[in-house]
Design an enzyme around this catalytic site. Structure first.
Site, mmCIF file in Angstrom:
data_model
loop_
_atom_site.group_PDB
_atom_site.id
_atom_site.type_symbol
_atom_site.label_atom_id
_atom_site.label_comp_id
_atom_site.label_asym_id
_atom_site.label_seq_id
_atom_site.Cartn_x
_atom_site.Cartn_y
_atom_site.Cartn_z
ATOM 1 N N HIS A 1 6.195 21.329 1.207
ATOM 2 C CA HIS A 1 4.764 21.633 1.196
ATOM 3 C C HIS A 1 4.237 21.805 2.602
ATOM 4 O O HIS A 1 4.858 21.354 3.573
ATOM 5 C CB HIS A 1 3.983 20.531 0.475
ATOM 6 C CG HIS A 1 4.294 19.163 0.965
ATOM 7 N ND1 HIS A 1 5.389 18.450 0.508
ATOM 8 C CD2 HIS A 1 3.706 18.365 1.881
ATOM 9 C CE1 HIS A 1 5.426 17.277 1.117
ATOM 10 N NE2 HIS A 1 4.423 17.195 1.961
ATOM 11 N N GLY A 2 3.103 22.484 2.696
ATOM 12 C CA GLY A 2 2.502 22.695 4.001
ATOM 13 C C GLY A 2 1.091 23.212 3.858
ATOM 14 O O GLY A 2 0.670 23.631 2.772
#
Length: 157
Positions: free
Chosen positions: A69-70
């Site tokens: 994720h980011g």
């Protein structure tokens, strides 16, 4: 848990039913390519954000599942991309098991709580052994999408 559903993050177009990759870097690059086409953000930028997060520690949560994720400032909402790999790849996961189910979560820069809610929701869904078995058992995008977003089973979790 509010009203957020996996269907809010994922579309049938963001499900990759048979991703053929040899390793983690290639997997993230391919997923970034698909995410770029849908979000309008740069492919390289998406890859960098995901790779930076992996450097802090693998997002492989165990039993063949990873949730990279980011945050991307340009996004106006959360996006998910799910990939089912045609064969497991090394991912430095917490249990050292190779990974074949990857759910990438991309979120706008600010709403922290949403980011965490979405992450928890996705992780919980993919910790369900029955669902994972079914995900591994089909290579049809629409079937994968239905399994991930099905509201009927999620109450049992």
């Amino acid at each position: 848990f509010g009203t957020m559903q996996i269907a809010d993050l994922l579309t049938p177009r963001t499900v990759i039913p048979q991703l053929r990759v040899s390793g983690k870097k290639q997997a993230l690059q391919e997923i970034a390519k698909r995410a770029a086409a849908i979000t309008g953000c740069g492919e390289r930028q998406i890859y960098e954000v995901l790779a930076d997060r992996e450097r802090l520690g693998s997002t492989g949560i165990g039993r063949g599942v990873a949730v990279p994720h980011g945050k991307l400032p340009e996004l106006n909402r959360l996006f998910g991309v799910f990939a089912r790999l045609d064969r497991p790849i090394p991912f430095e996961a917490v249990d050292d098991q190779p990974v074949d189910l990857i759910f990438v979560l991309l979120t706008p820069a600010d709403p922290r709580s949403e980011h965490l809610t979405a992450l928890a929701m996705v992780s919980r869904r993919l910790r369900d052994r029955t669902i994972c078995e079914k995900l591994r058992g089909t290579d049809k995008a629409d079937a994968l999408y239905a399994l991930l977003t099905d509201r009927t089973e999620s109450h049992a979790a």
